[in-house]
Design an enzyme around this catalytic site. Structure first.
Site, short mmCIF file in Angstrom:
data_model
loop_
_atom_site.label_atom_id
_atom_site.label_comp_id
_atom_site.label_asym_id
_atom_site.label_seq_id
_atom_site.Cartn_x
_atom_site.Cartn_y
_atom_site.Cartn_z
N HIS A 306 0.85 -1.18 0.00
CA HIS A 306 0.00 0.00 0.00
C HIS A 306 0.88 1.23 0.00
O HIS A 306 1.94 1.21 0.63
CB HIS A 306 -0.92 0.01 1.24
CG HIS A 306 -2.06 0.93 1.10
ND1 HIS A 306 -1.95 2.28 1.35
CD2 HIS A 306 -3.33 0.71 0.70
CE1 HIS A 306 -3.12 2.84 1.12
NE2 HIS A 306 -3.98 1.92 0.72
N ASP A 363 -8.14 -5.00 0.05
CA ASP A 363 -8.69 -5.78 -1.05
C ASP A 363 -8.32 -7.24 -1.02
O ASP A 363 -8.83 -8.03 -1.80
CB ASP A 363 -8.23 -5.16 -2.38
CG ASP A 363 -8.97 -3.88 -2.63
OD1 ASP A 363 -10.15 -3.82 -2.25
OD2 ASP A 363 -8.36 -2.95 -3.16
N1 ACO Z 1 4.11 -7.75 -4.92
C1 ACO Z 1 5.45 -7.79 -5.07
N2 ACO Z 1 6.28 -6.71 -4.88
C2 ACO Z 1 5.71 -5.56 -4.52
C3 ACO Z 1 4.32 -5.45 -4.34
C4 ACO Z 1 3.50 -6.58 -4.55
N3 ACO Z 1 2.18 -6.52 -4.39
N4 ACO Z 1 4.02 -4.17 -3.99
C5 ACO Z 1 5.18 -3.50 -3.94
N5 ACO Z 1 6.20 -4.34 -4.27
C6 ACO Z 1 7.63 -4.02 -4.25
C7 ACO Z 1 8.03 -3.20 -5.49
O1 ACO Z 1 8.43 -4.04 -6.56
C8 ACO Z 1 9.15 -2.36 -4.94
O2 ACO Z 1 10.30 -3.16 -4.85
P1 ACO Z 1 11.77 -2.52 -5.05
O3 ACO Z 1 11.93 -1.53 -3.92
O4 ACO Z 1 12.69 -3.69 -4.98
O5 ACO Z 1 11.75 -1.86 -6.41
C9 ACO Z 1 8.72 -2.05 -3.50
O6 ACO Z 1 7.89 -3.17 -3.14
C10 ACO Z 1 7.94 -0.75 -3.35
O7 ACO Z 1 6.84 -0.78 -4.25
P2 ACO Z 1 6.22 0.48 -5.01
O8 ACO Z 1 5.46 0.02 -6.21
O9 ACO Z 1 7.31 1.50 -5.24
O10 ACO Z 1 5.24 1.06 -3.91
P3 ACO Z 1 4.09 2.08 -4.17
O11 ACO Z 1 3.81 2.72 -2.87
O12 ACO Z 1 4.40 2.93 -5.35
O13 ACO Z 1 2.87 1.13 -4.63
C11 ACO Z 1 0.99 -0.32 -4.60
C12 ACO Z 1 1.87 0.70 -3.80
C13 ACO Z 1 0.62 0.25 -5.97
C14 ACO Z 1 -0.30 -0.58 -3.83
C15 ACO Z 1 1.81 -1.63 -4.76
O14 ACO Z 1 2.14 -2.16 -3.50
C16 ACO Z 1 1.06 -2.67 -5.59
O15 ACO Z 1 1.14 -2.67 -6.82
N6 ACO Z 1 0.31 -3.61 -4.91
C17 ACO Z 1 -0.50 -4.59 -5.63
C18 ACO Z 1 -1.80 -3.94 -6.09
C19 ACO Z 1 -2.77 -3.68 -4.96
O16 ACO Z 1 -3.02 -4.54 -4.13
N7 ACO Z 1 -3.37 -2.48 -4.99
C20 ACO Z 1 -4.40 -2.09 -4.01
C21 ACO Z 1 -3.93 -0.95 -3.16
S1 ACO Z 1 -5.13 -0.65 -1.88
C22 ACO Z 1 -6.33 0.24 -2.61
O17 ACO Z 1 -6.18 0.93 -3.58
C23 ACO Z 1 -7.62 0.13 -1.98
#
Ligand code: ACO
Length: 421
Positions: A306, A363
């Site tokens: 998140h 979610d």
């Molecule tokens: N699975 C695997 N790796 C992940 C995940 C995941 N679900 N989420 C983040 N990471 C990793 C990234 O690859 C990144 O790794 P790195 O530092 O080695 O490059 C690190 O964790 C940070 O991730 P970011 O994408 O930079 O974090 P950000 O805050 O931009 O994104 C997000 C948050 C979009 C929610 C992300 O965690 C994601 O894509 N999750 C899956 C989708 C999801 O569940 N979305 C619902 C959000 S809740 C809502 O909207 C109600």
């Protein structure tokens, strides 16, 4: 605490005031930055930028705290109805019994939608995604109710709010009934707001509808948990669209489109599709954990991580318990729940997820409940939209009443400099 910060640039020192919120968050007020220094800030994704001051929702992502107007999400989910939370978010306080019954009556008065909207609904191909349909129907509501809101008129403002609260659940139910091939129906004045949502979504044409407390209770919780989440992608969209003085329905329609994406509200659909995929593949959760960690593989563990929670999403804790209760009470045995639990256990002890503070979000479990209630997978994000409606309204109202300027970020241009043709 210091009340200002200093910026040294080009051998000159500039001072900018600090702003402190009621929960002690501190921000640098850079309103005069460009005028004084010629500089702007660069912050893609707004990870460090506050776009407004707001009195509606507080969340502390490090501690896993979420409060609407000061009340904890746990208390609200366990003790309030969705309509009470709607009232709280939009009007600032929980309603008295008289205020609750007044708003219920006002909603009943506005709960019809123009029958011509059915023609628009029917013009969509059968396979159209329900989020696209809902966004279009919400936009179409403007054509049938064309007067724009004069925010200086409290009565007009109030009417627009009641209209969208009354009509959106009808549009949501029509969207689902179209997916399921069921006749389109209206609300029943004898039922409460959430009971009506259940009735409009699940009533069969050949059966008397009787309210099921397990279903109503689960819907209440899910809708409350999704009701607001401060300046997320869709809410920021609603505020920025409204900042051009576009109307409430147009701004909400834009918010629905923003919510659709799989990185935001669309994640609840993506979670179930992922769990299905793991099940079809033989249920090897370890294999999918490895894929999620592999930087050459685009697969992400949907429902994990998140932007602001770097701890357990407090909504996920409540929803996990509700999912167990609903499945038990409805007698549903869903193997997907076991896969979800196994994934959660593995992720919580896996160094990749632990180091990056990736926890299950709201979610991760909501789709399992929607599925148990018989809601089609592509409708899950529509359910989220219905829950988020009061948050969007409250944020739009606050933005307009605060007379916020039009949202218009700047950029650092990196293209071609001037050249001859
Ligand atoms: N699975 C695997 N790796 C992940 C995940 C995941 N679900 N989420 C983040 N990471 C990793 C990234 O690859 C990144 O790794 P790195 O530092 O080695 O490059 C690190 O964790 C940070 O991730 P970011 O994408 O930079 O974090 P950000 O805050 O931009 O994104 C997000 C948050 C979009 C929610 C992300 O965690 C994601 O894509 N999750 C899956 C989708 C999801 O569940 N979305 C619902 C959000 S809740 C809502 O909207 C109600």
């Amino acid at each position: 605490m210091e009340d200002k910060v200093q910026l040294i640039y080009d051998s000159k020192t500039y001072e900018f005031p600090l702003v402190k919120g009621t929960e002690n968050e501190i921000a640098i007020d850079i309103k005069s930055l460009r005028a004084e220094t010629g500089l702007i800030t660069l912050d893609p994704g707004f990870k460090n930028s506050g776009s407004c001051k707001s009195e509606i929702t507080f969340l502390d992502g490090e501690k896993g705290i979420l409060r609407y107007r000061g009340y904890s999400i746990e208390d609200l989910a366990n003790k309030s109805s969705f309509l009470e939370v709607i009232y709280l978010l939009i009007f600032g306080e929980l309603p008295t019994p008289e205020q609750l019954s007044k708003i219920e009556d006002e909603i009943r008065e506005e709960s019809l939608v123009d029958e011509d909207l059915k023609a628009i609904l029917k013009s969509f191909p059968k396979g159209a995604h329900p989020m696209g349909i809902l966004s279009s129907l919400t936009s179409a509501l403007i054509a049938f109710n064309p007067s724009s809101v004069d925010i200086n008129s409290e009565a007009e403002f109030h009417k627009a709010i009641i209209m969208i609260l009354a009509k959106l659940p009808v549009l949501v139910s029509w969207t689902q009934r179209r997916v399921k091939g069921l006749p389109l129906i209206y609300s029943d004045d004898s039922l409460s707001y959430t009971e009506n949502i259940a009735q409009m979504m699940f009533k069969k044409p050949n059966k008397e509808y009787s309210s099921n407390p397990t279903i109503v209770n689960a819907l209440n919780k899910l809708l409350i948990l999704h009701a607001d989440h401060e300046q997320n992608c869709s809410t920021s969209t609603v505020r920025i669209v409204g900042s051009s003085h576009a109307g409430l329905f147009a701004s909400i329609s834009a918010g629905i489109s923003a919510l659709w994406g799989p990185l935001h509200g669309g994640a609840n659909q993506a979670v179930i599709e992922m769990l299905e995929q793991i099940k079809m593949d033989g249920g090897d959760t370890k294999k999918f954990m490895a894929k999620a960690k592999d930087k050459n593989d685009p697969f992400r563990l949907m429902g994990f991580g998140h932007r602001v929670y770097k701890n357990f999403d407090p909504r996920a804790k409540i929803i996990k318990v509700t999912a167990d209760e609903v499945l038990k009470e409805l007698g549903v045995n869903d193997p997907i729940l076991d896969i979800a639990k196994a994934l959660e256990l593995e992720a919580l002890k896996d160094p990749y997820f632990v180091e990056r503070k990736l926890y299950p979000n709201v979610d991760f479990y909501s789709g399992i409940i929607y599925r148990a209630l018989g809601i089609p997978t592509e409708m899950f994000t529509v359910m989220f939209a219905m829950g988020r409606l009061p948050g969007w309204i409250a944020q739009w109202k606050e933005m307009r009443l605060n007379k916020e300027p039009i949202g218009r970020p700047r950029q650092v241009y990196t293209g071609q400099t001037s050249r001859e043709l």
